[in-house]
Design an enzyme around this catalytic site. Structure first.
Site: not given
Ligand SMILES: Nc1nc2cc3nc(NCCc4ccc(CCO)cc4)[nH]c3cc2c(=O)[nH]1
Length: 384
Positions: A322, A348, A317, A319, A279, A93
């Site tokens: 498990c 897991h 599962c 894995c 991701d 990223d």
């Molecule tokens: N360059 C770029 N990278 C991104 C990465 C991102 N990642 C997210 N969301 C992740 C949110 C997220 C964070 C933590 C957890 C774990 C439980 O709390 C789960 C989801 N939205 C996103 C938007 C963008 C984006 O516009 N541009």
């Protein structure tokens, strides 16, 4: 320069596609869930285990690697594949999102984003040009344009201004990338192949801004397109509606990457909508907090009810966790704050996510409609 990156759709079922990406470091079958390896490690599990799980591509974060150990250090060591001894594909990223989720004192100007390191408070500037230089030096196979992830909620005027900035930065990203793409550390040894730069669609929660952003990003032209600005606190129904409306605006012969998503039921849902790549830190971060995803829903392993449960974490599962350990043992490890709890839980959860995506891909290829998965309505209630 020979073909650096290619993508073929191999089968479709409705909006869903099963495909294959070819990068300078190998093939990636889609739809794919990409484990997050923020600082060149998927926390808690070694590279050989990731290979055993069938991981074909993982994420590194430019923001983190830029701050430590530094791009120059990684470049000198031959790039991130050599550095972390991972000979399959890597995606980075571009750093803008991480600046906003991790650093202090950020300031956005036309030039870029100035911020202070969350590690030592030192001052830095990320710009489209510097983000390309960093990602070229780190050397992932797929890199992302430098964008602004519009915060949620945001008014229409604010969202439009942010979208316009991202489009200007997309042009600058592409120009800087084209000028320097041959400087990637492994350029010569990988047959003069370079990286693939993906564009990122913004536009917030406004359908017509999403449409405009998609069309104008496609006009600039990239080998793949990410949907950014989601999974930022908006209602999940909103995400689903906007993704469903935006995907058809992207070229069907190029990969679509939905950033930061999501729960097991979500990655199935979005793959069905025609998303090819996803991701999320969820499976690995949740594992470290004892939240485990199974074919029967999610569970918190520290719950008293597992204390004498001799059964496997997930009876369906395959894995190695498990197959070998009991819920009682996994609960004991977690309750004892043992490092092995992190390793086994992460193994897991990742296995569950990867297996889920493999099953979705098979269902698309075989033409089956069902990928049996728990459709968990209210995740918070079901976390037992
Ligand atoms: N360059 C770029 N990278 C991104 C990465 C991102 N990642 C997210 N969301 C992740 C949110 C997220 C964070 C933590 C957890 C774990 C439980 O709390 C789960 C989801 N939205 C996103 C938007 C963008 C984006 O516009 N541009």
């Amino acid at each position: 320069m020979s073909m650096s990156f290619s993508f073929q759709v191999e089968a479709t079922q409705g909006a869903a596609r099963a495909g294959r990406m070819i990068t300078p470091h190998g093939e990636v079958e889609t739809p794919v869930f990409m484990p997050v390896g923020t600082v060149a490690t998927v926390k808690g599990i070694p590279q050989d285990l990731l290979e055993e799980l069938g991981v074909q591509i993982l994420l590194n974060n430019t923001y983190h690697l830029y701050l430590r150990p530094g791009v120059e250090q990684i470049r000198k060591l031959g790039g991130t594949h050599k550095f972390m001894s991972w000979d399959r594909s890597i995606l980075t990223d571009s750093g803008g999102f991480q600046v906003f989720s991790l650093s202090e004192l950020r300031k956005v100007t036309e030039e870029g984003v100035s911020f202070r390191s969350h590690l030592d408070g030192s001052s830095h500037l990320f710009s489209p040009e510097s983000a390309m230089a960093s990602q070229i030096g780190i050397g992932a196979d797929i890199i992302m344009a430098f964008d602004e992830c519009t915060e949620y909620p945001a008014e229409r005027t604010r969202t439009e201004r942010s979208m316009e900035l991202t489009l200007r930065w997309a042009e600058r990203s592409k120009n800087a990338f084209e000028a320097h793409k041959h400087e990637v550390p492994w350029f010569a040894e990988r047959g003069k192949k370079s990286q693939a730069l993906f564009g990122i669609v913004q536009g917030g929660m406004f359908p017509n801004l999403r449409k405009e952003s998609a069309e104008r990003t496609v006009e600039i032209g990239f080998p793949g397109y990410a949907l950014g600005g989601f999974s930022v606190g908006e209602p999940r129904e909103k995400t689903a509606e906007l993704v469903a409306n935006t995907v058809p605006l992207l070229p069907e012969n190029k990969p679509r990457y939905l950033m930061g998503v999501g729960y097991p039921e979500e990655i199935v849902q979005y793959a069905r909508m025609g998303i090819d790549m996803m991701d999320c830190v969820l499976p690995t971060r949740a594992a470290r907090h004892g939240l485990l995803f199974t074919s029967e829903g999610r569970l918190t392993i520290k719950n008293q009810r597992f204390a004498s449960d001799e059964g496997p974490l997930d009876p369906n599962c395959s894995c190695k966790v498990c197959k070998r350990y009991s819920r009682a043992y996994l609960r004991h490890l977690y309750a004892s704050n043992e490092v092995l709890a992190q390793v086994l839980n992460t193994t897991h959860n990742l296995s569950y996510y990867l297996d889920t995506m493999r099953r979705v891909r098979q269902a698309i290829i075989l033409g089956e409609n069902s990928v049996s998965l728990p459709v968990v309505r209210s995740p918070h209630l079901s976390a037992t």
